[in-house]
Write an enzyme that holds these catalytic residues in place. Structure first.
Site, PDB file in Angstrom:
ATOM      1  N   ASP A 104       7.357   5.967  10.241  1.00 32.90           N
ATOM      2  CA  ASP A 104       7.787   5.523   8.914  1.00 32.90           C
ATOM      3  C   ASP A 104       6.554   5.055   8.159  1.00 32.90           C
ATOM      4  O   ASP A 104       6.060   3.948   8.369  1.00 32.90           O
ATOM      5  CB  ASP A 104       8.805   4.392   9.064  1.00 32.90           C
ATOM      6  CG  ASP A 104       9.610   4.179   7.793  1.00 32.90           C
ATOM      7  OD1 ASP A 104       9.261   4.783   6.752  1.00 32.90           O
ATOM      8  OD2 ASP A 104      10.594   3.421   7.840  1.00 32.90           O
ATOM      9  N   GLY A 105       6.028   5.929   7.307  1.00 32.21           N
ATOM     10  CA  GLY A 105       4.780   5.625   6.617  1.00 32.21           C
ATOM     11  C   GLY A 105       4.904   5.743   5.110  1.00 32.21           C
ATOM     12  O   GLY A 105       4.041   5.278   4.379  1.00 32.21           O
ATOM     13  N   LYS A 106       5.981   6.398   4.649  1.00 32.18           N
ATOM     14  CA  LYS A 106       6.217   6.580   3.212  1.00 32.18           C
ATOM     15  C   LYS A 106       4.943   7.033   2.497  1.00 32.18           C
ATOM     16  O   LYS A 106       4.621   6.566   1.411  1.00 32.18           O
ATOM     17  CB  LYS A 106       6.803   5.309   2.600  1.00 32.18           C
ATOM     18  CG  LYS A 106       8.148   4.948   3.234  1.00 32.18           C
ATOM     19  CD  LYS A 106       8.879   3.802   2.591  1.00 32.18           C
ATOM     20  CE  LYS A 106      10.230   3.541   3.219  1.00 32.18           C
ATOM     21  NZ  LYS A 106      10.249   3.223   4.657  1.00 32.18           N
ATOM     22  N   ARG A 107       4.207   7.961   3.133  1.00 35.65           N
ATOM     23  CA  ARG A 107       2.969   8.451   2.567  1.00 35.65           C
ATOM     24  C   ARG A 107       3.251   9.284   1.317  1.00 35.65           C
ATOM     25  O   ARG A 107       4.318   9.898   1.200  1.00 35.65           O
ATOM     26  CB  ARG A 107       2.200   9.280   3.606  1.00 35.65           C
ATOM     27  CG  ARG A 107       1.737   8.457   4.818  1.00 35.65           C
ATOM     28  CD  ARG A 107       0.849   7.298   4.387  1.00 35.65           C
ATOM     29  NE  ARG A 107       0.129   6.700   5.497  1.00 35.65           N
ATOM     30  CZ  ARG A 107       0.394   5.503   6.017  1.00 35.65           C
ATOM     31  NH1 ARG A 107       1.388   4.774   5.565  1.00 35.65           N
ATOM     32  NH2 ARG A 107      -0.355   5.023   6.996  1.00 35.65           N
TER      33      ARG A 107
END
Lengths: 312, 312
Positions: A104-107
């Site tokens: 979960d990095g929401k890059r």
């Protein structure tokens, strides 16, 4: 394909749950922390070693009952380089136990930079002509869509090339998610509806054998009505559902993100599992030393709760 | 305050430029790569050591002429742990040379997780009661606004507590930025206008002695008309302007993001500086070995170009 592997693992374990590994140091039981601080010092390294030990014991206790884990990068980056070593070791350990790992990095960034992020987590990095190496290796990554398709395309490309998946933010679980996502356009559609339309369209080429795409979406359990609508727009998207438990979403709320085939969504729980040993439900039954057993008990309770709401 | 320090550095060097440090391995001259590969191997470590050497030589060559550098996290994450060590070392080296460091990470998440990201780059991480440590230490961070204010607030809090800054994405420089950002709401406002309104409002409490806020915005040079409008909405925001040079934005385009006081914006250049030695303008004058001198020449050319467009 990523999505087929995910679905098969969900079916095998009869559990549409992903356990979030967001190991704030205050979640880690004292006996683990003390051991790590004693050996490595009260510093980023000591904290990160405590987190590795905590995560591994959690994974050992739940891997046969859940299909996937979702380490949240922020909770590793906050311990610097040492924290990212803990992230990497956690991912590798989870994979060795047969778990699917969703980072979960929401890059998000413009095209060429999104490509670099995609290589970081899903693809491979070129070192020198022909020589490549994997930086971090996970099965899927969450991505943020503010920049439009050219910030998403490189991830989709690597999903194709490396059998990976992404989950694009559509309607997030937080209170102020509506500030941008609920704005209504001239065409009388909310931003989250527009985004859902894009996710549906972008995901089509990556549809697997069960009719679902490796391009999924994030829709919070805290917005069950919106979830129902979004489910109908993104028919083939697998929906990652945060917000169950600690944030207030119920199993019934989560059910809105599933299709009639009982598939189509995977529900995240982080704190409620990691800190089960501190919870009202379990604290009388499990001591801090038995935190991993408490986590397992909570995983089983949640599984039953979700399956009941889904009528199975 | 961060913004006062940034403005003073811009004024001192008479240069509203930030140099992006996005060191793709193909940007690094062969002699640096070969040396690093020979010592550390053709792997993530070798590539990262090459990047550190490249960045340091670049910084040595330009630090007295530019106020700030902007390492893009994606280009470090793609080399894994080793890459993040290179990021950290680059930031520390730049700071030791008096440069302001803006980490371009476009981080975003819900409240508690945004807090973790904020601690990672701007604040401090708690290890154990009372013991804190810095994970990465930069002066400012770019953030992505899809989740609304509760995903931004923790960063603003740390800007206050630790004298740091953020730049919030408003209108990005890429071609498909309009897919979401240009959507027009029922109130006849585009998403980027709505976002600009928020940035203006959120930034007020952090206004420094020159009338600008430590809560800034990102507006691409590739959209000069939108930039003019956005400048008028976010009167007190410092605007970080990507898209000059390689992406097609001109100095005149960039001028739209400045105020009449000659302040209000800082223009980014990455590839055009890092790869100046390969460019049509400079390749006949500078060999690969002289890449750092070529970068300096390009910095000086750009400074003149911008100052001319700003009428100074």
């Amino acid at each position: 394909m990523f999505i087929d592997r995910l679905i098969e693992s969900i079916q095998e374990k009869n559990n549409p749950t992903v356990v979030g590994l967001d190991p704030k140091i205050e979640y880690v039981p004292a006996f683990i922390k003390e051991r790590a601080f004693k050996e490595y010092g009260k510093n980023l390294k000591g904290a990160s070693e405590a987190i590795i030990a905590f995560n591994k014991m959690l994974i050992d206790s739940i891997y046969d009952e859940v299909p996937a884990v979702k380490p949240q990068l922020a909770y590793y980056e906050m311990y610097g380089i040492e924290g990212l070593i803990a992230f990497d070791e956690t991912c590798k350990y989870a994979k060795s136990k047969g778990l699917i790992v969703i980072a979960d990095g929401k890059r998000n960034d413009i095209g060429t930079t999104a490509e670099a992020y995609s290589k970081s987590f899903l693809g491979e990095t070129e070192i020198d002509d022909g020589v490549t190496q994997k930086a971090f290796d996970v099965d899927a990554l969450t991505v943020s869509p503010y920049l439009g398709i050219d910030g998403i395309k490189p991830f989709i490309q690597d999903c194709t090339n490396f059998d990976k998946g992404i989950f694009i933010l559509v309607k997030t679980s937080n209170k102020s998610s509506g500030q941008l996502q609920d704005l209504v356009t001239e065409q009388c559609k909310s931003i989250y509806e527009v985004m859902a339309g894009y996710v549906h369209e972008w995901g089509k080429p990556l549809t697997g054998k069960y009719g679902y795409s490796s391009v999924g979406a994030v829709v919070g359990a805290t917005y069950p009505n919106q979830a129902k609508l979004l489910r109908s727009i993104m028919k083939n998207a697998y929906i990652l559902v945060p917000g169950y438990g600690a944030q207030g979403g119920t199993a019934r709320d989560c059910a809105n993100s599933f299709n009639r085939d009982g598939l189509g969504a995977i529900v995240n729980a982080s704190r409620s599992v990691m800190c089960a040993y501190k919870s009202e439900t379990w604290k009388n039954e499990y001591t801090e030393e038995k935190f991993a057993e408490a986590a397992r008990a909570e995983v089983l309770r949640m599984k039953e709760d979700l399956n009941a709401a889904l009528g199975r």
